[in-house]
Enzyme design. Structure first.
Site, short mmCIF file in Angstrom:
data_model
loop_
_atom_site.label_atom_id
_atom_site.label_comp_id
_atom_site.label_asym_id
_atom_site.label_seq_id
_atom_site.Cartn_x
_atom_site.Cartn_y
_atom_site.Cartn_z
N ASP A 104 103.00 -23.18 32.92
CA ASP A 104 103.07 -24.41 32.11
C ASP A 104 101.73 -24.82 31.48
OD1 ASP A 104 101.81 -25.20 34.45
OD2 ASP A 104 102.68 -27.19 34.40
N GLU A 105 100.75 -23.92 31.47
CA GLU A 105 99.44 -24.29 30.94
C GLU A 105 98.85 -23.18 30.08
OE1 GLU A 105 96.32 -25.65 33.72
OE2 GLU A 105 97.99 -25.86 35.10
#
Length: 420
Positions: A104-105
């Site tokens: 998610d990054e």
DNA sequence: TCTGGGGTCCTAGGACCC
DNA sequence: TCTGGGGTCCTAGGACCC
């Protein structure tokens, strides 16, 4: 030229994924559970506000959850992986210099950006929202560590979801407010150690001498400290290096006592790990297996064993045979096992294998062609329908997942239905 | 009853060699 | 009785990340 990094982080990622496909969840508390419905691994802001902790065991917060009508989901990693890929490909439209740091990054390099970085990342944020439905926060700063900090500030204090930390005065101001434990790269142990020496915030850590850090901590921590001072030490890693180890492990849904079931579980995990191994076009030279009883109970038994694979291979049946031998070696009768796993290490590219005198190598052999056919079929049908029989069909030890959503984006038979 | 999974990197210590 | 020292490699375990 001064460097500039952006860190884009999806808000409450797994919970937001569930929300993308069920808009009725907006504004409502949502949590996602780990495999086996064990712990809470994602919480919407509303769920956080209720006091549900990160990584809190489900059974401990179950009353709170039920009492407040919190929507609960079992982890659906196929769905999350697919949404992650969509977010990343939207980000990649803005720059080729992107490092996918986790599911998610992502870090983006903004070096050489001519206009206002804040306005620029606002545009990125809106685009991601439009294309994928995913809410993200973006922090901008001259080092990755400071970009991480800026991201926290964006999440916590900015209504816009973006924050730029570039002026020295501003950096100093925020460093005093950031606790040591919240710095990227400083965990509980190091934070405790620093606290004993009177260092509690990022500003104090940045003020330590290099010598003191080197003497009492590690070279990695020194880089963190330099980065806090605005000196970039961690480059953007935009080419994904091959993995050095590939593991698969699971907590069982039920306790397992029979050797045969442990062997079957190990075989299934090998099937999973070996597929990833072939995906990165590697072969494996060492296989490890571990089994353990409930780590929260008395009379614990845990053991592990490994064996060389000569020649190195990516052929699932050979790896399974090795894993089964290892399970037999460490299995002790009379225990109820709760978890098992396999780890493939000593990985190398399948292309430059050394030639073994007496054994056939992997690539280009009948074995590798069989695996290609199997992977090709499973990929194109997205089904995992072909697998090695030793992995078991019923898999009685498989994990519990009582609240799973559909794989909306990757399975034709699980498409989202809308009733009008 | 019920407590996740997948990685990387670093360090300490032992084995081994010269 | 006396019984080196330095370098490298490997592994296990811990810390850290998401």
């Amino acid at each position: 030229m001064t460097k500039l990094f952006a860190l884009c982080d999806c808000n409450n990622f797994f919970a937001s994924c569930e929300r993308v496909f069920d808009p009725s969840l907006r504004g409502k508390p949502v949590v996602v559970l780990s495999n086996n419905d064990g712990c809470v691994i994602a919480r919407s802001n509303e769920a956080k506000a209720l006091g549900i902790g990160m990584a809190e065991p489900y059974f401990k917060c179950r009353d709170l959850i039920e009492h407040n009508g919190v929507k609960v989901y079992s982890a659906n990693f196929v769905l999350y992986g697919d949404l992650s890929a969509r977010v990343m490909s939207t980000l990649a439209q803005f720059t080729p210099e992107i490092e996918i740091y986790s599911i998610d990054e992502a870090f983006l390099s903004l070096d050489g950006l001519s206009h206002d970085p804040l306005a620029y990342v606002k545009g990125i944020r809106e685009q991601v929202r439009r294309d994928t439905g995913m809410p993200v926060s973006i922090g901008v700063a001259p080092t990755k560590t400071l970009a991480k900090a800026a991201n926290r500030i964006a999440k916590k204090y900015s209504s816009q979801g973006v924050y730029c930390l570039s002026q020295q005065q501003e950096i100093s101001h925020w460093l005093e407010k950031i606790e040591v434990r919240d710095i990227w790269g400083i965990g509980t142990e190091k934070a405790e150690f620093l606290k004993r020496h009177g260092i509690v915030n990022a500003s104090q850590l940045a003020a330590c001498t290099d010598e003191w850090i080197k003497k009492h901590l590690t070279i990695t921590t020194l880089k963190t400290v330099l980065e806090l001072r605005g000196i970039s030490c961690l480059p953007l890693e935009d080419v994904l290096p091959d993995k050095k180890s590939i593991g698969t492990s699971r907590t069982f849904g039920w306790q397992v006592s029979a050797l045969e079931e442990l062997e079957e579980a190990a075989a299934a995990y090998i099937g999973n790990a070996a597929e990833k191994l072939r995906e990165q076009k590697s072969v494996c030279g060492y296989v490890q297996v571990f089994i353990e009883t409930d780590r929260f109970k008395e009379g614990r038994y845990a053991n592990a064993a490994g064996i060389d694979m000569t020649p190195p291979t990516a052929y699932t049946p050979d790896l399974i045979a090795a894993a089964k031998r290892l399970v037999k070696k460490i299995y002790r009768e009379g225990y109820r096992y709760k978890k098992a796993g396999v780890i493939l290490t000593d990985l190398r590219p399948d292309s430059h294998e050394q030639v073994f005198l007496f054994d056939e190598t992997y690539k280009g052999t009948r074995k590798s062609r069989i695996m290609e056919v199997m992977d090709g079929f499973n990929r194109s049908t997205n089904s995992g329908k072909i697998f090695v029989a030793g992995e078991g069909v019923k898999q009685p030890w498989d994990m519990k997942q009582a609240h799973k959503s559909m794989r909306f984006t990757t399975r034709w038979d699980e498409l989202l239905e809308i009733r009008i």
